[in-house]
Write an enzyme that holds these catalytic residues in place. Sequence first.
Site, PDB file in Angstrom:
ATOM      1  N   HIS A 342       0.811  -1.484   0.073  1.00 53.86           N
ATOM      2  CA  HIS A 342       0.003   0.252  -0.101  1.00 53.86           C
ATOM      3  C   HIS A 342       1.079   1.175  -0.379  1.00 53.86           C
ATOM      4  O   HIS A 342      -0.417   2.169  -0.154  1.00 53.86           O
ATOM      5  CB  HIS A 342      -1.155  -0.386   1.245  1.00 53.86           C
ATOM      6  CG  HIS A 342      -2.188  -1.181   1.224  1.00 53.86           C
ATOM      7  ND1 HIS A 342      -3.630  -0.387   1.060  1.00 53.86           N
ATOM      8  CD2 HIS A 342      -1.860  -1.546   1.539  1.00 53.86           C
ATOM      9  CE1 HIS A 342      -3.692  -1.632  -0.032  1.00 53.86           C
ATOM     10  NE2 HIS A 342      -3.214  -2.568   1.005  1.00 53.86           N
ATOM     11  N   LYS A 533      -8.164  15.063   4.388  1.00 53.50           N
ATOM     12  CA  LYS A 533      -6.819  13.285   4.017  1.00 53.50           C
ATOM     13  C   LYS A 533      -5.919  13.442   5.264  1.00 53.50           C
ATOM     14  O   LYS A 533      -5.991  14.717   5.939  1.00 53.50           O
ATOM     15  CB  LYS A 533      -6.494  13.180   2.303  1.00 53.50           C
ATOM     16  CG  LYS A 533      -5.804  14.150   2.304  1.00 53.50           C
ATOM     17  CD  LYS A 533      -4.956  13.979   0.373  1.00 53.50           C
ATOM     18  CE  LYS A 533      -6.092  14.116  -0.582  1.00 53.50           C
ATOM     19  NZ  LYS A 533      -6.013  12.485  -0.998  1.00 53.50           N
ATOM     20  N   ARG A 534      -4.974  12.235   5.410  1.00 51.20           N
ATOM     21  CA  ARG A 534      -4.045  12.900   6.452  1.00 51.20           C
ATOM     22  C   ARG A 534      -3.584  13.299   5.646  1.00 51.20           C
ATOM     23  O   ARG A 534      -3.555  13.527   5.282  1.00 51.20           O
ATOM     24  CB  ARG A 534      -3.455  11.670   6.936  1.00 51.20           C
ATOM     25  CG  ARG A 534      -4.542  10.229   7.195  1.00 51.20           C
ATOM     26  CD  ARG A 534      -4.744  10.283   8.913  1.00 51.20           C
ATOM     27  NE  ARG A 534      -3.671  10.285   9.401  1.00 51.20           N
ATOM     28  CZ  ARG A 534      -3.454   9.450  10.158  1.00 51.20           C
ATOM     29  NH1 ARG A 534      -3.809   7.618  10.610  1.00 51.20           N
ATOM     30  NH2 ARG A 534      -2.251   9.489  11.721  1.00 51.20           N
ATOM     31  N   LYS A 539       1.300  14.655   0.821  1.00 52.56           N
ATOM     32  CA  LYS A 539       0.030  15.117  -0.276  1.00 52.56           C
ATOM     33  C   LYS A 539      -0.210  16.464   0.211  1.00 52.56           C
ATOM     34  O   LYS A 539      -1.443  16.839  -0.960  1.00 52.56           O
ATOM     35  CB  LYS A 539      -1.427  14.737   1.192  1.00 52.56           C
ATOM     36  CG  LYS A 539      -1.197  12.752   0.640  1.00 52.56           C
ATOM     37  CD  LYS A 539      -2.094  12.425   2.493  1.00 52.56           C
ATOM     38  CE  LYS A 539      -2.441  10.902   2.658  1.00 52.56           C
ATOM     39  NZ  LYS A 539      -2.817  10.386   1.681  1.00 52.56           N
ATOM     40  N   THR A 641      -8.493   6.750  -2.029  1.00 49.84           N
ATOM     41  CA  THR A 641     -10.238   6.318  -2.864  1.00 49.84           C
ATOM     42  C   THR A 641     -11.032   7.725  -2.556  1.00 49.84           C
ATOM     43  O   THR A 641     -11.977   7.396  -2.677  1.00 49.84           O
ATOM     44  CB  THR A 641     -10.159   5.497  -1.806  1.00 49.84           C
ATOM     45  OG1 THR A 641      -9.378   5.735  -0.285  1.00 49.84           O
ATOM     46  CG2 THR A 641      -9.688   4.437  -1.571  1.00 49.84           C
ATOM     47  N   LYS A 645     -14.135   8.736  -3.664  1.00 48.89           N
ATOM     48  CA  LYS A 645     -15.400   9.448  -3.369  1.00 48.89           C
ATOM     49  C   LYS A 645     -15.366  10.723  -3.661  1.00 48.89           C
ATOM     50  O   LYS A 645     -17.322  10.496  -4.365  1.00 48.89           O
ATOM     51  CB  LYS A 645     -15.683   8.994  -1.611  1.00 48.89           C
ATOM     52  CG  LYS A 645     -15.149   7.418  -1.263  1.00 48.89           C
ATOM     53  CD  LYS A 645     -14.347   8.098   0.080  1.00 48.89           C
ATOM     54  CE  LYS A 645     -13.758   5.899   0.938  1.00 48.89           C
ATOM     55  NZ  LYS A 645     -13.127   7.040   1.728  1.00 48.89           N
TER      56      LYS A 645
END
Length: 819
Positions: A342, A533-534, A539, A641, A645
Amino acid sequence: MAAPLTDQEKRKQISIRGIVGVENVAELKKGFNRHLHFTLVKDRNVATPRDYYFALAHTVRDHLVGRWIRTQQFYYETDPKLGLDMEDLEEMEEDAGLGNGGLGRLAACFLDSMATLGLAAYGYGIRYEYGIFNQKIKNGWQVEEADDWLRHGNPWEKARPEYMLPVHFYGRVEESKEGAKWVDTQVVLAMPYDTPIPGYMNNTVNTMRLWSARAPNDFNLMDFNVGDYIQAVLDRNLAENISRVLYPNDNFFEGKELRLKQEYFVVAATLQDIIRRFKNSKKGFSGPVSFDSFPEKVAIQLNDTHPAMAIPELMRVFVDIEKLDWDTAWAITKRTFAYTNHTVLPEALERWPIGLLETLLPRHLQIIYRINQGHLDEISALFPEDMDRIRRMSLIEEDGGKRVNMAHLCIVGSHAVNGVAEIHSNIIKTDVFRDFSELEPEKFQNKTNGITPRRWLLLCNPGLAELIAEAIGEEYVKDLSQLQKLNELVDDDTFIRDVSKVKQDNKEKFSQYLEKEYMVEINPSSMFDVHVKRIHEYKRQLLNCLHIVTMYNRIRKNPKAPFVPRTVIIGGKAAPGYHMAKMIIKLITAVGEVVNKDPVVGSKLKVIYLENYRVSLAEKVIPATDLSEQISTAGTEASGTGNMKFMLNGALTIGTMDGANVEMAEEAGEENMFIFGMRVEDVAEMDVQGYDAMTYYQKIPELKQAIDQINSGFFCPKQPELFKDVTNMLFNHDRFKVFADYEDYITCQEKVNELYQNPREWTKMVIKNIAASGKFSSDRTITDYATEVWGVEPTDLKIPPPNEPREALDETARALREK
């Protein structure tokens, strides 16, 4: 004749009658005799003192219950103003935050799909007493609070003490003629709690089994015998700490002993459970149980490296307990396991120190060494002169202390290895695990992640779900590819208007929530620009923050110029020990404070930091989003993911060609997304040439202005030095090259503004994205795993409901076997 009652005994009887609610003691005696008689008839002929106690207690309880019910009736009758609102009831349910970021949520989507597809599947994990921490934002800083999600109990679970199992730690290995034996261990009990996982419209209810650690009753009994009662009780708590709290690290490996205990605890209990079930299926066969058919009946998917100890544990069970020879056990083990990777971030890959394994799991370390020896013998035979390759492929790393590389263990011990998006799977084949891929190319696969449309459309966005059902029918709920039919409605004015109205209704509802929670006036007609998100450097929430500052500066520079109003919403949790992530949160909230209070800006730009982002909050924000930020550095996000969504719920994506964004662009057409920035090959080339942040700072005036403001304390005048760590990182230690993508990101955002000013064209693009999102159903993902990895086929057979006779169930089972 009984002696007369004393005054004290009379007062006691009056007190008992008053509390219990009986007129005289005779009534109690009558009930007492009835309960005692029932106990004796059921259990024994002679009453014990405990029988008397329980008979009296049950008698008192009987009398109390009547009054209890009558009291509640009275309260209700005198104040009948009691309404039940479904949304209020939903808010009462605690989020079971038992995973980190998207990985835990992905597992939940997979469980939903496995039940919906009729697969006989189980999900296993740990029943953490405290899940992922609750995040509070205080003065702009993240503060962690314990997630006491079980404080009111959990109505969905059922304890199964009859299946409690022992798990061993520490001890030593004893060699004998019969083989190795793990002895003198400390035992912790694994108590299972089962949660039902219902499929969609098929009467299937699968099981998620979570293990809770319990100390055995005789735990450290020797300490009791020497009088150290306090220490014995404290040691019990140490044993039960195994399932106390989830480590809240996402994409970072922390080599703590308790974490290794957790990882082994869940796999040891789970494998015992699986083997028990396998043996039960063999009842009626004579002789010892054969494990030859084990891989035909059992498939175990390792969700990242956290359950990697399952490989040596299954070998231990087969060799030490079931007495299989090594080669047979190893062949069965490899056919049973498959491994999903992952992440490609090196700091996230688990590498456990040899010394810790030797202390905690000595027999497993022996098994790992033997697995490695056989593996290296094969490599040496193929590449006898290539010592560097042998070193790279070893399960045991020597640099910086001897450690076991758990990803290598998973690859060697599995028959299939997969990434979770096409680009990610290519990266692990050509880069991260290149040596292994060259050796066994057929082992490596791709399984692009997915999301369940039941939760992420029907449940969280019923308005859009109903609109789609009216347009193309309801079958899309179990076959998301049918959303392609919406392409026929891209130019339908009525459908365009209806889609736009659903989005606006969701935005107005979410605006009310934001105003109530954050006391900031929200313009529901503004573009809702969302990045949730985290919090992690890769990111690139910092890139988003620089865009906010740039927009702010443009408004300040020319207040009368036309400007597309935006509400920028950022949310996510930082790992508690991740200093830079916490600084990023503080910076965003500081910028928001200045922007939101500036009268020149007014309603043109608002910045909200969503506190304690979690599933229940995602269900509110995702349906209301116009623009989804998916802006990681190319080659760093395995899949994502959240991007799926947002796409399914009618948001347009601004993003890099990273993770599943690549496949989203393939499905929808790159022209229907806002793609910007470096590609994977560009990043690789820059790594070779070197990345110089100062070059971008000096040549892009708006970037220079934003950085200077952050660096000088403009957004934090009382602590002007506060963000020096952030700017220093951006100039000198930025692995994720924020400045390199800044200019293209700003340009792309201008294209977003341009399209948003044309609502009809914006909504047409939204419809094209929804129509293209069918691939990203977790039903498709699980079907791929089932047919290409696990060797099973999904079924659309419907299990008969409980009110139908048993014969109907037998008939369905027979039909499934024949199929």
